[in-house]
Write a protein that holds these residues in place. Sequence first.
Motif, PDB file in Angstrom:
ATOM      1  N   LEU A  38      -2.265  -0.805  -4.556  1.00 21.04           N
ATOM      2  CA  LEU A  38      -3.406  -1.022  -3.664  1.00 21.04           C
ATOM      3  C   LEU A  38      -4.063  -2.377  -3.893  1.00 21.04           C
ATOM      4  O   LEU A  38      -4.567  -3.000  -2.951  1.00 21.04           O
ATOM      5  CB  LEU A  38      -4.435   0.094  -3.850  1.00 21.04           C
ATOM      6  N   ALA A  44      -1.973  -4.861  -2.137  1.00 20.82           N
ATOM      7  CA  ALA A  44      -2.115  -4.630  -0.693  1.00 20.82           C
ATOM      8  C   ALA A  44      -3.398  -5.250  -0.177  1.00 20.82           C
ATOM      9  O   ALA A  44      -3.401  -5.942   0.857  1.00 20.82           O
ATOM     10  CB  ALA A  44      -2.094  -3.135  -0.404  1.00 20.82           C
ATOM     11  N   GLU A  45      -4.512  -5.003  -0.890  1.00 21.95           N
ATOM     12  CA  GLU A  45      -5.790  -5.561  -0.444  1.00 21.95           C
ATOM     13  C   GLU A  45      -5.767  -7.084  -0.461  1.00 21.95           C
ATOM     14  O   GLU A  45      -6.228  -7.744   0.483  1.00 21.95           O
ATOM     15  CB  GLU A  45      -6.920  -5.045  -1.330  1.00 21.95           C
ATOM     16  N   LEU A  68      -7.593   0.629   4.552  1.00 23.11           N
ATOM     17  CA  LEU A  68      -7.397   0.698   3.101  1.00 23.11           C
ATOM     18  C   LEU A  68      -8.732   0.841   2.379  1.00 23.11           C
ATOM     19  O   LEU A  68      -8.867   1.668   1.463  1.00 23.11           O
ATOM     20  CB  LEU A  68      -6.661  -0.556   2.624  1.00 23.11           C
ATOM     21  N   ASN A 125      -5.714  -2.656   9.326  1.00 21.75           N
ATOM     22  CA  ASN A 125      -5.108  -2.127   8.100  1.00 21.75           C
ATOM     23  C   ASN A 125      -6.003  -2.346   6.886  1.00 21.75           C
ATOM     24  O   ASN A 125      -6.067  -1.485   5.998  1.00 21.75           O
ATOM     25  CB  ASN A 125      -3.739  -2.769   7.885  1.00 21.75           C
ATOM     26  N   GLU A 180       0.836  -1.209   0.000  1.00 24.80           N
ATOM     27  CA  GLU A 180       0.000   0.000   0.000  1.00 24.80           C
ATOM     28  C   GLU A 180       0.864   1.249   0.000  1.00 24.80           C
ATOM     29  O   GLU A 180       0.590   2.219  -0.720  1.00 24.80           O
ATOM     30  CB  GLU A 180      -0.926  -0.006   1.221  1.00 24.80           C
ATOM     31  N   GLU A 235     -10.274   4.386   3.041  1.00 19.79           N
ATOM     32  CA  GLU A 235      -9.559   5.441   2.324  1.00 19.79           C
ATOM     33  C   GLU A 235      -9.780   5.346   0.813  1.00 19.79           C
ATOM     34  O   GLU A 235      -9.610   6.334   0.092  1.00 19.79           O
ATOM     35  CB  GLU A 235      -8.066   5.360   2.644  1.00 19.79           C
ATOM     36  N   SER A 236     -10.181   4.152   0.347  1.00 19.32           N
ATOM     37  CA  SER A 236     -10.479   3.977  -1.080  1.00 19.32           C
ATOM     38  C   SER A 236     -11.926   4.316  -1.399  1.00 19.32           C
ATOM     39  O   SER A 236     -12.369   4.144  -2.542  1.00 19.32           O
ATOM     40  CB  SER A 236     -10.197   2.519  -1.494  1.00 19.32           C
TER      41      SER A 236
END
Length: 561
Positions: free
Chosen positions: A55, A58-59, A85, A81, A50, A88-89
């Motif tokens: 992303l 990361a996910e 994520l 976390n 991330e 914030e997305s």
Amino acid sequence: MTVTQAANGDAALALHRAGRVVEAAAAYRALLVERPGDADLLGLLGVASEQMGDLAAAERLLRQGLAESHFAPVAYRNLNNLLGLLIESGREGEARDVASQIRLPDWPAGRQPDTVERDTVLSLLIGLKDLDQTEVAAEVARQFRGLLASDIDYALIAGELMYQAGQHEEASALLAADFGADEAQPNLHILRASLAHDRQDRETCLKSSAGFAAAMPTLLAEARPSQEFVLAVFNKAPIAINSFSDPYLLHYSGNFPSQLAQALADRFRFISIFPDSPTAMTAMREMPRPALGLNNIVNAEQLMANDTFRIVSEVEDNLGVKVINHPKLAVGATRQKNSERFANHPEIIFPRISRYFSSRDLRGLLIDDIEGRYTYPLILRTVFQQMGKGTWLINDRKELNETLDLLNENQFYIIEYISSRHENGLSRSIRAAFVDGHPIIIRADYSDNWNVRARYESVRQAFYRDHPDILAYANHIVMEPEKELGKTALEKLHKVAELMPLEIFGMDFDITEDGKLLIFEANATMNLLSTSPEGFHYPKEVEDRLVGYLCDYFCRTATGR
């Protein structure tokens, strides 16, 4: 896990904490070859991905790590976390689904969270709360009562969650501790007061409410480049907090100044001050100096109770700047004084009014006196309530007696009822705002009930859905008041402005069939900006014009121009 693997993991984490994210990610990948299902490594690589901007990876890694998490400290971190994520997305819905479906392992018994773990737990609790997963968050919080009970940050978050989840006894026990220097935390007092109210412990509720006012006697808005100056609003400190609220809502709890603090936040930097807090004077010395004050303690009845007038006036005068609607002006705007003020103006009708005290022992004499002064129907209204609350239309002696039973030895007004129903059979109420002597019509409403209420109430909305033509005409009155009400009627508003002692206030009224101005209410406790939902708004052009008048008046008064 071998000693060498552990050492390599620590080295990778050290790289990550040192900001060497690319190197740390490479180290995590190398370790994952040896330990492909390691939830700790998967989660850490997800965080690194991330940070490097990948992303999607990361996910995927955080979800995989969460699925493999069987050790609570790692599971909590991976969930925290992943939720961060997703939020914030802009994918709060997916975050909410994850939070509602997850089954976290229990925290190991007796394991004291280290600093990083403690911060992760608190962040996760806040995230779950923001996602409306109160019960899940409260269950997580409950596991740390014996481990973080003396931590004020944990106690406040966990206490709020338990309160919202209805676990009031547990919340009260958690917050009963002495937090030492952290006892000054405003939210601690708010929670304690709310819990005390719910268990009907009035003494503790009052004490904790006073504690909040002492802990946060001022509230300064964030600074913005566009703000012209600091504008102080003097608000009344809450006496008995009855539910958990944000401190902002306790400072700005009502009336038009609370609306302006939001609507004009770009134009002026607002600071709320509780003048009736014992720490107000000290706190004011540490705040930026306002250029102007606006008194929002304008209920004349409250001002005259106890020593409120002296205390509030002393603090406001200490500011050393002009205070709009100063208490010495506000005390002259009681319903009784307004009735006397307009009594000798034949073109203005302000219903007769008398003040009484409800005494069971003297009930018969009380009713006899009322009936000797007024005819039915009449209006009975409590002294301190506003916005149409605590108001009854009384049609006969029986209704009067029954209503007095509800008052429980409280003071009340009896007000002459003057019907203003129009040819269409409806009652009408028009609101004008007055700014430094300038009146502007801002609202008009019709109702099949004598007590015309605001449009935010469901009964009003149902009425207008059934009668959209009446809604359209009411807004037309606001847009074209001189055409619909007449020039002579509007001239009477200027007379009201001359007679009223306040500089900014609102007035609810109607124009009778013979052209007289019938005043229902005139004070500075009204909302002047719209509170109506979508589809029921008053004309925006008029509200924009009112805001312009207010801003111009504030600037002229602050600068002396």
